[in-house]
Design a protein around this motif. Sequence first.
Motif, PDB file in Angstrom:
ATOM      1  N   LEU A 107     -61.251  -9.334 -41.685  1.00 26.47           N
ATOM      2  CA  LEU A 107     -61.618 -10.737 -41.890  1.00 26.47           C
ATOM      3  C   LEU A 107     -61.530 -11.095 -43.372  1.00 26.47           C
ATOM      4  CD1 LEU A 107     -64.703 -11.122 -39.516  1.00 26.47           C
ATOM      5  CD2 LEU A 107     -62.479 -12.241 -39.271  1.00 26.47           C
ATOM      6  N   PRO A 108     -61.107 -12.313 -43.687  1.00 25.47           N
ATOM      7  CA  PRO A 108     -60.981 -12.707 -45.099  1.00 25.47           C
ATOM      8  C   PRO A 108     -62.339 -13.030 -45.727  1.00 25.47           C
ATOM      9  CG  PRO A 108     -60.453 -14.552 -43.662  1.00 25.47           C
ATOM     10  CD  PRO A 108     -60.681 -13.375 -42.761  1.00 25.47           C
ATOM     11  N   GLN A 109     -62.371 -13.001 -47.048  1.00 30.51           N
ATOM     12  CA  GLN A 109     -63.557 -13.448 -47.783  1.00 30.51           C
ATOM     13  C   GLN A 109     -63.522 -14.973 -47.851  1.00 30.51           C
ATOM     14  OE1 GLN A 109     -66.013 -11.667 -48.883  1.00 30.51           O
ATOM     15  NE2 GLN A 109     -65.297  -9.575 -49.220  1.00 30.51           N
ATOM     16  N   LYS A 110     -64.660 -15.612 -47.610  1.00 33.92           N
ATOM     17  CA  LYS A 110     -64.733 -17.071 -47.668  1.00 33.92           C
ATOM     18  C   LYS A 110     -65.965 -17.491 -48.458  1.00 33.92           C
ATOM     19  CE  LYS A 110     -61.242 -18.076 -44.810  1.00 33.92           C
ATOM     20  NZ  LYS A 110     -60.077 -18.894 -45.159  1.00 33.92           N
ATOM     21  N   ASP A 111     -65.863 -18.644 -49.100  1.00 28.99           N
ATOM     22  CA  ASP A 111     -66.991 -19.211 -49.841  1.00 28.99           C
ATOM     23  C   ASP A 111     -67.761 -20.163 -48.926  1.00 28.99           C
ATOM     24  OD1 ASP A 111     -67.807 -21.755 -51.871  1.00 28.99           O
ATOM     25  OD2 ASP A 111     -68.310 -19.740 -52.572  1.00 28.99           O
ATOM     26  N   ARG A 112     -69.099 -20.160 -49.053  1.00 28.66           N
ATOM     27  CA  ARG A 112     -69.907 -21.019 -48.171  1.00 28.66           C
ATOM     28  C   ARG A 112     -69.501 -22.483 -48.293  1.00 28.66           C
ATOM     29  NH1 ARG A 112     -76.454 -21.718 -47.704  1.00 28.66           N
ATOM     30  NH2 ARG A 112     -76.307 -19.659 -46.769  1.00 28.66           N
ATOM     31  N   ASP A 113     -69.277 -22.967 -49.502  1.00 30.90           N
ATOM     32  CA  ASP A 113     -68.920 -24.381 -49.683  1.00 30.90           C
ATOM     33  C   ASP A 113     -67.604 -24.714 -48.987  1.00 30.90           C
ATOM     34  OD1 ASP A 113     -71.183 -24.868 -51.173  1.00 30.90           O
ATOM     35  OD2 ASP A 113     -70.212 -24.462 -53.097  1.00 30.90           O
ATOM     36  N   GLN A 114     -66.721 -23.735 -48.916  1.00 32.41           N
ATOM     37  CA  GLN A 114     -65.442 -23.938 -48.248  1.00 32.41           C
ATOM     38  C   GLN A 114     -65.618 -24.026 -46.736  1.00 32.41           C
ATOM     39  OE1 GLN A 114     -62.722 -20.705 -48.927  1.00 32.41           O
ATOM     40  NE2 GLN A 114     -61.163 -21.505 -47.540  1.00 32.41           N
ATOM     41  N   MET A 115     -66.509 -23.189 -46.185  1.00 30.28           N
ATOM     42  CA  MET A 115     -66.693 -23.136 -44.744  1.00 30.28           C
ATOM     43  C   MET A 115     -67.744 -24.126 -44.251  1.00 30.28           C
ATOM     44  SD  MET A 115     -64.429 -21.001 -44.316  1.00 30.28           S
ATOM     45  CE  MET A 115     -64.562 -21.084 -42.533  1.00 30.28           C
ATOM     46  N   TRP A 116     -68.590 -24.605 -45.135  1.00 28.26           N
ATOM     47  CA  TRP A 116     -69.710 -25.469 -44.760  1.00 28.26           C
ATOM     48  C   TRP A 116     -69.719 -26.686 -45.689  1.00 28.26           C
ATOM     49  CZ3 TRP A 116     -72.638 -25.389 -40.543  1.00 28.26           C
ATOM     50  CH2 TRP A 116     -73.917 -25.934 -40.528  1.00 28.26           C
ATOM     51  N   PRO A 117     -68.652 -27.505 -45.642  1.00 27.92           N
ATOM     52  CA  PRO A 117     -68.564 -28.644 -46.571  1.00 27.92           C
ATOM     53  C   PRO A 117     -69.645 -29.681 -46.306  1.00 27.92           C
ATOM     54  CG  PRO A 117     -66.882 -28.806 -44.871  1.00 27.92           C
ATOM     55  CD  PRO A 117     -67.522 -27.469 -44.697  1.00 27.92           C
ATOM     56  N   GLU A 118     -69.943 -30.429 -47.312  1.00 28.79           N
ATOM     57  CA  GLU A 118     -70.965 -31.478 -47.167  1.00 28.79           C
ATOM     58  C   GLU A 118     -70.459 -32.534 -46.188  1.00 28.79           C
ATOM     59  OE1 GLU A 118     -73.729 -34.357 -50.011  1.00 28.79           O
ATOM     60  OE2 GLU A 118     -72.074 -33.202 -50.854  1.00 28.79           O
ATOM     61  N   ASP A 119     -71.346 -32.962 -45.297  1.00 27.52           N
ATOM     62  CA  ASP A 119     -71.003 -33.965 -44.293  1.00 27.52           C
ATOM     63  C   ASP A 119     -72.153 -34.967 -44.236  1.00 27.52           C
ATOM     64  OD1 ASP A 119     -70.413 -35.498 -42.064  1.00 27.52           O
ATOM     65  OD2 ASP A 119     -69.634 -33.798 -40.902  1.00 27.52           O
ATOM     66  N   LEU A 120     -71.905 -36.162 -44.719  1.00 28.27           N
ATOM     67  CA  LEU A 120     -72.968 -37.173 -44.806  1.00 28.27           C
ATOM     68  C   LEU A 120     -73.461 -37.618 -43.438  1.00 28.27           C
ATOM     69  CD1 LEU A 120     -71.590 -39.371 -47.750  1.00 28.27           C
ATOM     70  CD2 LEU A 120     -73.272 -37.516 -47.830  1.00 28.27           C
ATOM     71  N   ASP A 121     -72.660 -37.415 -42.384  1.00 30.63           N
ATOM     72  CA  ASP A 121     -73.094 -37.798 -41.043  1.00 30.63           C
ATOM     73  C   ASP A 121     -74.093 -36.798 -40.466  1.00 30.63           C
ATOM     74  OD1 ASP A 121     -71.509 -40.063 -41.004  1.00 30.63           O
ATOM     75  OD2 ASP A 121     -69.775 -38.972 -40.200  1.00 30.63           O
ATOM     76  N   MET A 122     -74.109 -35.588 -41.036  1.00 34.88           N
ATOM     77  CA  MET A 122     -75.029 -34.554 -40.555  1.00 34.88           C
ATOM     78  C   MET A 122     -76.339 -34.659 -41.332  1.00 34.88           C
ATOM     79  SD  MET A 122     -73.518 -32.902 -38.153  1.00 34.88           S
ATOM     80  CE  MET A 122     -71.953 -32.354 -37.470  1.00 34.88           C
ATOM     81  N   VAL A 123     -77.346 -35.240 -40.702  1.00 34.19           N
ATOM     82  CA  VAL A 123     -78.606 -35.499 -41.406  1.00 34.19           C
ATOM     83  C   VAL A 123     -79.782 -34.707 -40.831  1.00 34.19           C
ATOM     84  CG1 VAL A 123     -77.906 -37.807 -42.129  1.00 34.19           C
ATOM     85  CG2 VAL A 123     -79.046 -37.515 -39.928  1.00 34.19           C
TER      86      VAL A 123
END
Length: 496
Positions: A199-215
């Motif tokens: 499995l590749p290395q991933k950054d949290r910000d890359q996999m879990w981007p900010e989403d303003l609709d998710m409150v």
Amino acid sequence: VNIQSRFFLLDCRKSQSKEMDQLRDFLGQLKKTVLQAVKKYPRLCEPVIKKLLPRLRKEDISQIVTKSDLTALVKKEVKMPAQKSDVLDDTVDFLHASGEVFLLDDLAAFNIPWLSHSLLGPVMASKKFPVHLEAADSRRKEGTATKEELSTVLKNFQVQQGNRAENINTEYAIKGLQMLGVAFELKDRPGVYCIPAHLPQKDRDQMWPEDLDMVTYVGRRVECLLDIDIFTIAFFVFFQSRLAVAVDRKAVLWKGGIKAVRIDETGVVVESLVELTKDGRAVDVIVRGSNGSKRQCQSFLTYIDDILMQTLEEKSQGTETRRSLLHVPDIQQRNQEPFGFSQEVVDAAVAKNLPVVTERNGDKFMKSTLEDLMVYETSPIDPQPNGREEDYQGYDPDRVFRCIQENGLHRWYDLGLSMGFTDAKLTVVDQSCPAFEDKLSKLFQIKCKEVSKHEAISCLLEACKNIVNPIFGGIVDELPKLLEVNDFDKSSGKES
């Protein structure tokens, strides 16, 4: 525990070093000593260990077969009568326990070194090795390979070792890889397997981007209790594979993390992020959704938590853990290390209907409302996907639990058994729900997924009747009145 007096200082990158040879010799002597000490050492094993297995390991045949094939070979070697099948099974199990063979459910390997060298080795090897897994670029980047690619690398390794390619049964080998947690088939892509080691290395910000609709956010942490506690290497890999297979939508995996999505029957979308912390001693589970999705978020969190705790029980036995609820403002603000309130602190605050107060990062106190933790504020019961709205009117399960608790019926485990739950399931519930009322709530929630809510309450009341407890008295008769639930009215044909 038999603590050995020898101490070995090893460089694990040098498998052929003098120190590694010394360790091998010592373990070989230790094995002989242990086997000699076994009082009921089966004499039947002697011809198998001294004659059959050495012969099979040298023969030009696959070193991984079905358990029934191995049993038949052992039976032939020791000339065991058919009526002694139970003794034969015990003999094969003993061969596994003593390390002579390795059983994988219904499969068997003749040689443990072969298992690590010829099965795991070529699949997990990096590109630096002459024989390694060669997948298409697109799949290699995501850590997957096809069944054909796995078969090819296993056969090529046999050829490189001077054997025939047919010397390995690739069907059994790939099945063995799945049982060992080295690979698992993707639910949405039959014939394609995920290899966690690639499995590749991933950054949290890359996999879990900010989403303003998710409150709406909710989070939980499970971490090692003491410094001597540690998660096994297999634990999180098996968890990733189980969650990826369990969710309906495609999950995204990377080293130490997985992102999964759930869409309920009303179309509400919630997504989860589960990550192993950098020190490998804790797992954070975060679920988020749009406005008004509190129930769906809490439900998905509970679902993931069940899989996590069951995997922990199976794959990291003996690891003691503590559980905490993540501070929602921290995870909303994308804090890489969100603060966790211990479950005990939260339970104590809930019991007294007070804010959660705890120490944090040198600050004397930190206060948080239950709203910040997103816990206990929604019903723990999920509606039935195919149920009718009127089936759920007039029932308040929380009143059932409080009534049972206040009247002294604390034997929740007996209640669970009477409701038809297995010991294994009750163990998972016990670990995930510290408070008595939470345990009952969890059992009720699971039962509601199997039957209607009315039937689940009837099942709970029937379980109460089956438990002899003088203090319980006439609670069963009183509960329907408290719940304002009447018997089926035949004349009207409706439930009131």
